[in-house]
Structures are given as C-alpha cells and as structure tokens.
Design an enzyme around this catalytic site. Sequence first.
Site, mmCIF file in Angstrom:
data_model
loop_
_atom_site.group_PDB
_atom_site.id
_atom_site.type_symbol
_atom_site.label_atom_id
_atom_site.label_comp_id
_atom_site.label_asym_id
_atom_site.label_seq_id
_atom_site.Cartn_x
_atom_site.Cartn_y
_atom_site.Cartn_z
ATOM 1 N N ASP A 204 -29.675 -29.678 34.093
ATOM 2 C CA ASP A 204 -28.677 -28.686 34.378
ATOM 3 C C ASP A 204 -29.384 -27.360 34.880
ATOM 4 O O ASP A 204 -30.643 -26.804 35.038
ATOM 5 C CB ASP A 204 -27.708 -28.572 33.928
ATOM 6 C CG ASP A 204 -26.273 -28.416 34.332
ATOM 7 O OD1 ASP A 204 -26.300 -27.313 34.956
ATOM 8 O OD2 ASP A 204 -25.127 -29.358 33.991
ATOM 9 N N HIS A 281 -26.456 -28.866 39.939
ATOM 10 C CA HIS A 281 -26.540 -27.911 38.518
ATOM 11 C C HIS A 281 -28.417 -28.680 38.321
ATOM 12 O O HIS A 281 -28.823 -29.238 37.459
ATOM 13 C CB HIS A 281 -25.139 -29.475 38.383
ATOM 14 C CG HIS A 281 -24.439 -29.161 37.440
ATOM 15 N ND1 HIS A 281 -24.026 -27.733 36.671
ATOM 16 C CD2 HIS A 281 -22.906 -29.404 38.401
ATOM 17 C CE1 HIS A 281 -22.650 -28.061 36.211
ATOM 18 N NE2 HIS A 281 -22.109 -28.445 37.761
ATOM 19 N N GLU A 338 -19.497 -31.079 41.163
ATOM 20 C CA GLU A 338 -19.908 -29.295 41.575
ATOM 21 C C GLU A 338 -21.406 -28.850 42.495
ATOM 22 O O GLU A 338 -21.796 -28.028 41.709
ATOM 23 C CB GLU A 338 -19.704 -28.455 39.984
ATOM 24 C CG GLU A 338 -18.070 -28.663 39.538
ATOM 25 C CD GLU A 338 -18.470 -28.182 38.124
ATOM 26 O OE1 GLU A 338 -16.864 -27.686 37.364
ATOM 27 O OE2 GLU A 338 -19.314 -27.909 37.199
#
Length: 700
Positions: A204, A281, A338
């Site tokens: 991440d 990420h 995201e």
Amino acid sequence: MNMKYSIIVFISLLFSVGAAACSPVRGEGIQPDRDIKMPDDGLMIPRPMEARRLEGYVDISQPLCLKIDAQDDVAESLTKYLRTSSLSIVGPALSDMPLLLTVSEDEKLPSSEEGYHLVISNDGISIEARGRAGLFYGIQTILQLKNMYGASIPAWEITDWPRFGYRGMHFDPVRHFFSKDFLKKQIRMMASLKMNRLHLHLTDNEGWRLQISKYPRLTQYGAWRLGDIWDDWNKTGRRFVNQGTAGAYGGYFSIEDMKEIVAYAKERNITVIPEIEMPGHAFAMTASYPELACVSNEFSPVGEICIGKDSTIEFLKDVLTEVMEIFPSEYIHLGGDEYSIDYWAKCPDCRRKMAEMGFTDAHQLHGYLFRTMEEFLAGHGRRLIGWDEMLTGGIAPDATLMSWQDEKAGQAAALAGHDVIMTPGEYCYFDGCQDSPEKEFRTPDSPPALWNFLTLQRVYSYDPAPLSMQGRERVLGVQACSWSEWMPNEKRVEYMIYPRMFALAEVAWSNLNEHRDYTEFRRRALRLCDWARNEGYNTFDLANEIGERPSSLKATEHLGYGCEVKYNKPWLPDFPCDGVKSMTDGIHGKWTYRVNWQGFKEMDVVIDLGESKTVKEVRADFMQYADDRVVLPGKIVISCSEDGKNYTELLSLDNPYDVYKYLYRTYGWKGAERKVRYVRLQASPALEGGSVFCDEVEIW
Ligand SMILES: [Zn+2]
C-alpha cells in the site's frame, strides 16, 4: 461406529441435487433451515448444521488410539497435525478409546469436501468425510469441545458442512507491521472457527511487505518509513528511508517467512490470498522505483502507477511471477480500489496509450490494466480478484469482486455474471469501534478508530446472500477486514477482531436464516472469549459491553412527540436525518452521528405543541466526534412561548470546548410547571467551523 440415522439420509437426499463439491464451493447449504438451539452442552462456534446430543460424556483425557483410513498423504499430515494438538494420540493397542478418521465416498455424507460426520460416544470418536478438509473440521469440533468442557466432553452426533465455500479474514500488515508469529496465532484461531481464506494486504502507500528478489528496493526502502504511527507519518511528508536507518519503522516478510506462513495455513485448511495493490495505493512502490509513476513521484502522493508505460506492466508481471511462486492460491488479489485518474489525464505516456487504445476516458486505463493482468494470471492458471471499483473501469471479464462499499455493488457484480465475496463495510469492517465510543476512547492508551460503529450483534445479523438478493447464487462467501490504520500494534488488532470474528465465522459457516438467535450466540461467544483470553488473545471485554446506544433502542413518546417543527435555520444538506420530523419523532441517534442525528451549522428550531400544555422539562442530546469537527454546542438557549411571538428564556448556557474525541451530553431545563405552546432551541458549535448534531428535542 458406523451409525446411521434417518436424519442423515434426509440431508444427503437434499444434497444430491445441490452444488458440486469443488473449490471454492459455490452457493450455500441447500437444505431447509433447522433452528438448533445449542444446549449448555453445545458451546461450538460456528454452530453445526445438524446436531444431536447423545447420552453421557466422554473422557478424552486418556490417550486416543488413532486409526486413519485415508490416502497416505492425508493420513500423514493429519497425524502430524494431531501430534501438535492438545489431544493425546497413541498407536493401536495402546488405548481402548479409538479416534477413527475415515475418508469415504459414502453418499450419506455431506457433498461438500469440508463437511463431516462426527460421532462422539463412549465407544470412541469417529469422523467420516470426503477428504482431508472435512476430517480436519471434525477434529476442530472435538478440540473446541475440549477447550470448552475440559477432559470430559459431551457426546454428540454431528453432521456438518459450510454454507459458504469462502470464509475469509483479512489482515493489513502494511499500515502497521505484524510478525509472522502473530499471523500464525490468528491462523490457529481461524482454523478453530472453520475459516478457510486468509487475505493478506501486503502492499500500500505506507509500505511494501513482501520480498521480491528482482526488485530488492521494494523492501530495502519501501518497507521502512520514518514514523511508526500511520497518521503521523501521513501528515509529516510520507518519507521512506533505507532499512537500518535510525528511526525507521516497518518490516517485511522474506520469501522464506511467507512460504512458512502459507504452509502453516495450508495444514489448517486455510489458503493465503496475497493482495498486491494497483494502480492506486501504490506509493511505497512508486517511492521505491519512481520510474513507475506518471511524473516525478513527488507530484503523486497518492501513488498511482503510470499505466501508459509498457515498462510498468512488465514490472508488475515480474512481481506477480514471484508472488505466484510463493502463493499457490488460485486467487491473486490486485486491489483496484480508490484510485485517481488525475495523473493519467495529464501524463504524456498515459495519453499516448489512451489514443492508441481509442480510450476517451482515463478510467478506461484502469480496465485496460485489469484485463491485461487477468490475462496474465489466467495464463498461469490463476484468477483475479479485486475490490468493487473494478466495476467502474470496465471490469476484467472473469474477475471476482470483493464488495466493500455496500451490498449493492456486490449485487450489481453478481447480476453482471461475476463471482462475489461480500465484505460490506457496515457489517464486515472491524476497524470501527464495537462499543460505546465514549467508553472505548476514554482510556489514555486507546488509539482512535473510525467513525463507523459495529457491534457483535450487528455482525451476527448479517446475511451475505439473503433470499431477496438477485444473483445470490454468485455469492461465494463472506470476509471480514481488519484495516490497521488505527491499530498500531498486534494487541490492538486482537482487541478489534475478537469476538467479532466469532460472529463472522458463524455467519459464513452456518445457515442461520430467520432463526438467528443473538442471545444464544452471545452466550457461546462469552465462553469462547474466556477461553481465548486464557490462551493469550486480547479480546474485547464482551461481558461488560454496553452495546448499541441504549436510548436509540426504542422511541420516546414525550409531550412534543409527533409535533410540528419550524426550522429558523436549515439543517446540513448531507445530514438531513428524517427531515422536519427528526426532532420530534421520538428516535434517538446511534453512536455514530451518521445514523439518526441531524446536523447544523447553527441550530434554531421551534416545536409547536399544537396547544398550550403543562411543561416542566425540555432537554436535548448532542454528540461530539472531534475528528470530523462534529462538536458539542458552545452555546445553548432554550426558550418558550404561549403565542409564538413573546419568548421567555428558560436556559442559556455557555459550554467550553472539550477536547475528547467522542462525547454524548444532554442539556436542558427543568423547573416549575408552566403553560407552554412553543419551545425554541438554539445551539451553536463550540468550535468555529464545527457543526452541532442533535437527535431529538424532548419535552416533558
Ligand atoms: Zn502515465
């Protein structure tokens, strides 16, 4: 030992028209639900599908004479496992108490590979199953009974199989790093709860946690950040440093470590699914190898990789090649959530790729990446799984979706013909607090958590594939996620996941349907918590749980109940609650300000009682969640009137700002009875730029 009961025949008849026993098992248990109220002698979690108490108790403190009728590899691995367990196992003729494990294709057995038929009686213990997984789960049931009852366990006949083939738990060793031993400890608990998928979020923005031989900088640099606490690091420039630098926080799993974890899990019927996040990420990746980003990495703090460059795709394929060597899992998780398209839209490489592919929208680059990766994985016999944002970028055709945003995304994916794992935040995200936030965050050592509030009861209420859901046959299972942004250490992770993981395990295994009995489950969960604490698991204190906000559980019928309310100032458009009814509907808010609370920049409401009434008290609740600038009022004025023009002030209160994260307070006036028709309440936030949230104006 080969006892046959009509009930088993009944089950197998129904099963013969059911799902094929493949992995992952599709769909759910097909038989009608049976409401098994587990008696005091049945403290198992998850609850078995079919169970019958036999007479008496069986002493298993004595050595058990192990006999296995199965293929050599199954017999060897189960013998090895049993020797590490708390059961005492001896060879033939050394004990009169047999433990008989039999692999059988008997049609009376559940069709699932993970199902088993267990008989515990004074003649001995017998487990029959179609393969190793079923025998393993029969053993887990015995071990759990031993944990609950000690040497003398109640006699049972159990025929059991899972509702879902995918029963997952997720850990995030990126935001805060956890040790190999910690993961093994959780794997042991997962196995006891008959969970079979461990999803490891390995990469991440905050770190890269898996050694990749070809790209050593991912772990020599991308695994070490300056600052241990996630939020502090986020706010202080997000700096990585070389391994060994003073103040470096982090860590990673070496290839050998990870192979050890994978093997340890496999012995316990658990498949480890690695997640390598892309295209967002990915800051730890682009920080380590800046050429993977669209522009110079410093301009891309969110860390999206550049999809326009073919070299990025090659890099990812190299990484996945090594990942597939470590993890035999059919599923490889590529994240996909995201992401921002901002950098792609400006990047010359990405724009060139878009022109070449005829894309008009930068989101299509996401779909292109996932189709490319799916093809690559499929070429190696693997399948792609990702978060539900895959739906927006043009999804890879055979991808499986993990539905986290809400249940609708899962349903949409299922209807579009994709397999789905349900993990909706509102039931399955264990990073929100599980009890009164005021209580949970009042102790000095309590780290923060998300606004989201999730009780054990709510987890237990979840049905991942209700009868009303279209496309439910595509739901392969359910998973809980323990994102660790706010879990700075291993102890905290355990506190957040136990006992909620017990409830999730039962939701995943047992076919509860309308017979869900939370009170009965809680009794079993309490006992399992006691045992887990003795074993060194730092569980939440369920025995002293407050639970849902008590006042929110039933409506309050006060004098103003159902009366009209005039708003002199509007409510916040994002937090309308139930509109004009909100202040007099009798309904109090939940612990989170997002449920049944109305928000205001400035609150100024007038309640019209319809006629003059005798009033002796006016009160209202407010809450504070400082992280979102939801604050208690700094000033409250309550006044009343008979004619709606001339008001008498009943209360005027100045209230200094209190720094605590979560607070719930009642403010009001109480005095001599008086005749009142109109009640006015004004409140302004204690912090500039804040807002006030109120759930009801009670008049008595
Ligand atoms: Zn680019």
